[in-house]
Design an enzyme around this catalytic site. Structure first.
Site, PDB file in Angstrom:
ATOM      1  N   GLY A  52       0.446  -1.152  -0.040  1.00 23.21           N
ATOM      2  CA  GLY A  52      -0.266   0.071  -0.049  1.00 23.21           C
ATOM      3  C   GLY A  52       1.302   1.224   0.303  1.00 23.21           C
ATOM      4  O   GLY A  52       0.371   2.716  -0.038  1.00 23.21           O
TER       5      GLY A  52
ATOM      6  N   CYS B   7     -11.980   1.849 -30.629  1.00 26.06           N
ATOM      7  CA  CYS B   7     -13.125   2.411 -31.214  1.00 26.06           C
ATOM      8  C   CYS B   7     -14.016   1.936 -29.791  1.00 26.06           C
ATOM      9  O   CYS B   7     -14.947   1.526 -29.512  1.00 26.06           O
ATOM     10  CB  CYS B   7     -13.856   1.070 -32.094  1.00 26.06           C
ATOM     11  SG  CYS B   7     -12.972   1.948 -33.371  1.00 26.06           S
ATOM     12  N   GLU B   8     -13.840   3.014 -29.262  1.00 27.34           N
ATOM     13  CA  GLU B   8     -14.728   3.331 -27.521  1.00 27.34           C
ATOM     14  C   GLU B   8     -13.711   4.725 -26.601  1.00 27.34           C
ATOM     15  O   GLU B   8     -12.911   4.851 -27.276  1.00 27.34           O
ATOM     16  CB  GLU B   8     -13.772   2.405 -27.166  1.00 27.34           C
ATOM     17  CG  GLU B   8     -14.360   1.685 -25.594  1.00 27.34           C
ATOM     18  CD  GLU B   8     -15.746   1.119 -25.241  1.00 27.34           C
ATOM     19  OE1 GLU B   8     -16.777   1.203 -24.236  1.00 27.34           O
ATOM     20  OE2 GLU B   8     -16.097  -0.507 -26.262  1.00 27.34           O
TER      21      GLU B   8
ATOM     22  N   GLU C 284       4.816  -7.046   0.940  1.00 29.65           N
ATOM     23  CA  GLU C 284       4.728  -6.998  -0.255  1.00 29.65           C
ATOM     24  C   GLU C 284       4.345  -5.885  -1.507  1.00 29.65           C
ATOM     25  O   GLU C 284       3.528  -6.173  -2.083  1.00 29.65           O
ATOM     26  CB  GLU C 284       3.523  -8.203  -0.675  1.00 29.65           C
ATOM     27  CG  GLU C 284       3.054  -7.992  -0.094  1.00 29.65           C
ATOM     28  CD  GLU C 284       1.724  -9.042   0.447  1.00 29.65           C
ATOM     29  OE1 GLU C 284       3.197 -10.315   0.621  1.00 29.65           O
ATOM     30  OE2 GLU C 284       0.624  -8.843   0.535  1.00 29.65           O
ATOM     31  N   PRO C 285       5.432  -5.227  -1.798  1.00 27.29           N
ATOM     32  CA  PRO C 285       5.140  -4.373  -2.465  1.00 27.29           C
ATOM     33  C   PRO C 285       5.697  -4.698  -4.117  1.00 27.29           C
ATOM     34  O   PRO C 285       6.410  -5.305  -4.571  1.00 27.29           O
ATOM     35  CB  PRO C 285       5.912  -3.259  -2.175  1.00 27.29           C
ATOM     36  CG  PRO C 285       6.877  -3.863  -1.511  1.00 27.29           C
ATOM     37  CD  PRO C 285       6.735  -5.322  -1.478  1.00 27.29           C
ATOM     38  N   GLY C 286       4.289  -4.085  -4.957  1.00 32.98           N
ATOM     39  CA  GLY C 286       4.683  -4.137  -6.097  1.00 32.98           C
ATOM     40  C   GLY C 286       3.815  -2.527  -6.796  1.00 32.98           C
ATOM     41  O   GLY C 286       5.576  -2.209  -7.215  1.00 32.98           O
TER      42      GLY C 286
ATOM     43  N   TYR D 195      -9.429   3.563 -13.658  1.00 33.41           N
ATOM     44  CA  TYR D 195      -8.847   4.598 -11.940  1.00 33.41           C
ATOM     45  C   TYR D 195      -8.994   5.910 -11.952  1.00 33.41           C
ATOM     46  O   TYR D 195      -8.670   6.211 -10.488  1.00 33.41           O
ATOM     47  CB  TYR D 195      -7.255   3.276 -11.103  1.00 33.41           C
ATOM     48  CG  TYR D 195      -7.493   2.620 -11.653  1.00 33.41           C
ATOM     49  CD1 TYR D 195      -8.587   1.330  -9.915  1.00 33.41           C
ATOM     50  CD2 TYR D 195      -6.579   1.306 -11.441  1.00 33.41           C
ATOM     51  CE1 TYR D 195      -7.852   0.276 -10.126  1.00 33.41           C
ATOM     52  CE2 TYR D 195      -6.563  -0.151 -12.074  1.00 33.41           C
ATOM     53  CZ  TYR D 195      -7.721  -0.546 -10.544  1.00 33.41           C
ATOM     54  OH  TYR D 195      -7.092  -1.930 -10.645  1.00 33.41           O
TER      55      TYR D 195
ATOM     56  N   TYR E 155       1.379  -2.045 -12.605  1.00 37.75           N
ATOM     57  CA  TYR E 155      -0.362  -2.652 -13.309  1.00 37.75           C
ATOM     58  C   TYR E 155      -0.753  -1.962 -14.991  1.00 37.75           C
ATOM     59  O   TYR E 155      -1.483  -1.320 -14.742  1.00 37.75           O
ATOM     60  CB  TYR E 155      -1.167  -1.693 -12.396  1.00 37.75           C
ATOM     61  CG  TYR E 155      -1.233  -2.326 -10.850  1.00 37.75           C
ATOM     62  CD1 TYR E 155      -1.789  -4.009 -11.136  1.00 37.75           C
ATOM     63  CD2 TYR E 155      -0.260  -1.898 -10.240  1.00 37.75           C
ATOM     64  CE1 TYR E 155      -0.735  -4.713  -9.847  1.00 37.75           C
ATOM     65  CE2 TYR E 155      -0.645  -2.031  -8.670  1.00 37.75           C
ATOM     66  CZ  TYR E 155      -0.729  -3.572  -8.241  1.00 37.75           C
ATOM     67  OH  TYR E 155       0.339  -3.917  -7.239  1.00 37.75           O
TER      68      TYR E 155
ATOM     69  N   ARG F  72      -4.881   2.254 -16.881  1.00 37.45           N
ATOM     70  CA  ARG F  72      -5.674   3.022 -15.289  1.00 37.45           C
ATOM     71  C   ARG F  72      -6.013   4.713 -15.525  1.00 37.45           C
ATOM     72  O   ARG F  72      -6.713   4.044 -14.781  1.00 37.45           O
ATOM     73  CB  ARG F  72      -4.155   3.026 -15.049  1.00 37.45           C
ATOM     74  CG  ARG F  72      -3.392   1.829 -14.890  1.00 37.45           C
ATOM     75  CD  ARG F  72      -2.328   1.629 -13.857  1.00 37.45           C
ATOM     76  NE  ARG F  72      -2.365   2.668 -12.350  1.00 37.45           N
ATOM     77  CZ  ARG F  72      -2.544   2.287 -11.627  1.00 37.45           C
ATOM     78  NH1 ARG F  72      -3.281   0.745 -11.371  1.00 37.45           N
ATOM     79  NH2 ARG F  72      -2.939   3.556 -10.328  1.00 37.45           N
TER      80      ARG F  72
HETATM   81  C1  LIG Z   1      -1.287  -6.360  -4.876  1.00 39.85           C
HETATM   82  C2  LIG Z   1      -1.118  -6.758  -3.798  1.00 39.85           C
HETATM   83  C3  LIG Z   1      -0.115  -6.337  -3.025  1.00 39.85           C
HETATM   84  C4  LIG Z   1       0.582  -4.970  -4.409  1.00 39.85           C
HETATM   85  O1  LIG Z   1       0.167  -3.906  -3.542  1.00 39.85           O
HETATM   86  P1  LIG Z   1       0.601  -2.166  -4.606  1.00 39.85           P
HETATM   87  O2  LIG Z   1       0.196  -1.222  -4.568  1.00 39.85           O
HETATM   88  O3  LIG Z   1       1.050  -2.661  -5.950  1.00 39.85           O
HETATM   89  O4  LIG Z   1       1.940  -2.485  -3.334  1.00 39.85           O
HETATM   90  C5  LIG Z   1       0.350  -6.804  -2.018  1.00 39.85           C
HETATM   91  N1  LIG Z   1      -0.276  -7.881  -1.451  1.00 39.85           N
HETATM   92  C6  LIG Z   1      -1.458  -8.323  -1.833  1.00 39.85           C
HETATM   93  C7  LIG Z   1      -1.637  -9.346  -1.376  1.00 39.85           C
HETATM   94  C8  LIG Z   1      -1.530  -7.519  -2.802  1.00 39.85           C
HETATM   95  O5  LIG Z   1      -2.966  -8.086  -3.471  1.00 39.85           O
END
Ligand SMILES: *Cc1c(COP(=O)(O)O)cnc(C)c1O
Length: 401
Positions: free
Chosen positions: A218, A328-329, A259-261, A302, A356, A298
């Site tokens: 998050g 076409c949208e 667990e950052p993305g 979003y 994403y 996105r």
């Molecule tokens: C998507 C997700 C993340 C990564 O979230 P970010 O906002 O991209 O950091 C981490 N943990 C879980 C379980 C997720 O589903």
């Protein structure tokens, strides 16, 4: 990466194309690790769903990262990238029991987020330790699209069901080796996050065999000028101190996991497109690019505001444009945006295109998914070829009617 570097990528690999700057990913990984240097055992599991190209996974693995996965296919990708099963955590939501069993069979850490499967899994495999996903019912962001910790969320086992969790654990004799939360996608207020952490610490005291506490993610990254970004250093300082104190109370040195993305890959990515047409209507100037929500959804899904830079004419006089696609949208990337004068044929660069973005692409309008390029030590490496017509028809089964 300079503008010239980006233009050379379009020259070599054509548009539209995604390009990821390896050194930015590395810098973010180190920054996060560094923020928690006062904790002895820290484990970062990169959230594969943000950007799942295997070369990116390999890069992160080489930095020491584990992987957070949400499907058996992501588990397989992580294994394919050479990540050891014990460094992979499987945190699915609403998948079948068979899929969870398959992941467990591959030796990855299972994270269970509902009571039904906790009981079934514990009954069948009491010898396999599992992590449980707790819903602490804390709203981390203001946007209900992306807050997953609140009361109506489908994610996690409610903190109020702790007696039920404990009964299942006792009855099945299973081992809970970790607890986890993932409250939402935007940590704007560190105190809210720390508050949720307290709830997690309190639930941790119910289990005797924990090895780790996973605080999910998050972390917010800036998208445009003036955006609030999670102060990782402050969070690291405060949470580390609290975590170390908790370990003393608990009586064991636990691993702190994240667990950052987005935090790791968002800013590293740029999406490069070509301007096909400049279209002046009575009220608006449209810049129409060779892409759409099939490649970059996105902004439409979003309402994300990605920066758009005209890298072909950076010094041009700024004017207002609506940047739209060729689908076409309605596929508006930006409305009335101030951008250096755009001419047909110019290359535009979208910012924050690492997380994403490619992973949400589709073949809508029978268009090809774009190519992906990894920029590493001053060199461009093609890490995914642009699709071809073969990809569009490969699974179609023509029938003679
Ligand atoms: C998507 C997700 C993340 C990564 O979230 P970010 O906002 O991209 O950091 C981490 N943990 C879980 C379980 C997720 O589903």
């Amino acid at each position: 990466m300079t503008r010239q570097d980006l233009l050379s990528v379009v020259q070599d690999f054509e548009s539209p194309v995604y390009v990821y700057n390896a050194s930015k990913i590395e810098a973010q990984y180190k920054r996060l690790n560094n923020a928690f240097k006062k904790v002895k055992k820290v484990k970062i599991h990169y959230a594969v769903k943000a950007l799942s190209n295997i070369s990116v996974l390999k890069l992160l693995r080489s930095l020491g990262s584990g992987m957070d996965t949400v499907s058996i296919q992501e588990v397989c990708l992580a294994l394919e990238a050479g990540v050891a099963p014990e460094n992979i955590i499987f945190t699915p939501n609403g998948v079948s029991m068979e899929e969870i069993e398959r992941a467990a069979g591959l030796g990855v850490q299972i994270n269970i987020d509902n009571l039904s499967f906790l009981e079934q899994f514990g009954t069948k495999y009491p010898e396999i330790p599992v992590c449980i996903r707790i819903n602490p019912h804390v709203m981390a962001g203001g946007n209900t699209n992306i807050s997953v910790g609140h009361i109506d969320s489908k994610f996690g086992i409610s903190i109020h069901q702790m007696p039920h969790i404990k009964r299942i654990v006792e009855n099945t004799n299973m081992t809970i080796n970790g607890i986890h939360m993932h409250t939402g996608s935007d940590i704007l207020d560190i105190d809210v996050f720390l508050y949720a952490s307290e709830i997690l610490f309190r639930s941790a005291m119910h289990f005797d065999n924990l090895e780790f506490i996973d605080f999910g993610s998050g972390f917010k990254v800036p998208y445009k000028e003036g955006d609030i970004e999670t102060n990782i250093e402050e969070l690291g300082e405060k949470l580390s101190e609290r975590f170390n104190a908790f370990c003393k109370t608990y009586g064991k040195e636990l691993t702190l996991a994240f667990e950052p993305g987005k935090f790791l890959v968002s800013e590293a990515g740029k999406f490069l497109v070509n301007v096909n047409v400049i279209k002046q209507t009575t009220s608006t100037v449209f810049a129409q690019v060779d892409s759409g929500f099939n490649h970059f959804i996105r902004p439409m899904l979003y309402g994300s505001q990605h920066t758009i830079e005209n890298i072909s004419n950076p010094k041009g006089r700024e004017r207002f444009y609506s940047v739209v696609g060729y689908i076409c949208e309605t596929d508006t990337f930006a409305n009335n945006r101030r951008i250096a004068e755009i001419r047909e044929g110019d290359v535009l660069a979208f910012g924050n295109a690492g997380a994403y973005c490619f992973t949400m692409t589709s073949n809508y309008n029978s268009r090809y998914r774009p190519a992906e390029v990894l920029w590493h030590k001053g060199k461009a490496h093609l890490i995914r070829k642009r699709e071809t017509f073969k990809d569009i028809i490969k699974n179609q089964v023509p029938v003679e009617l």
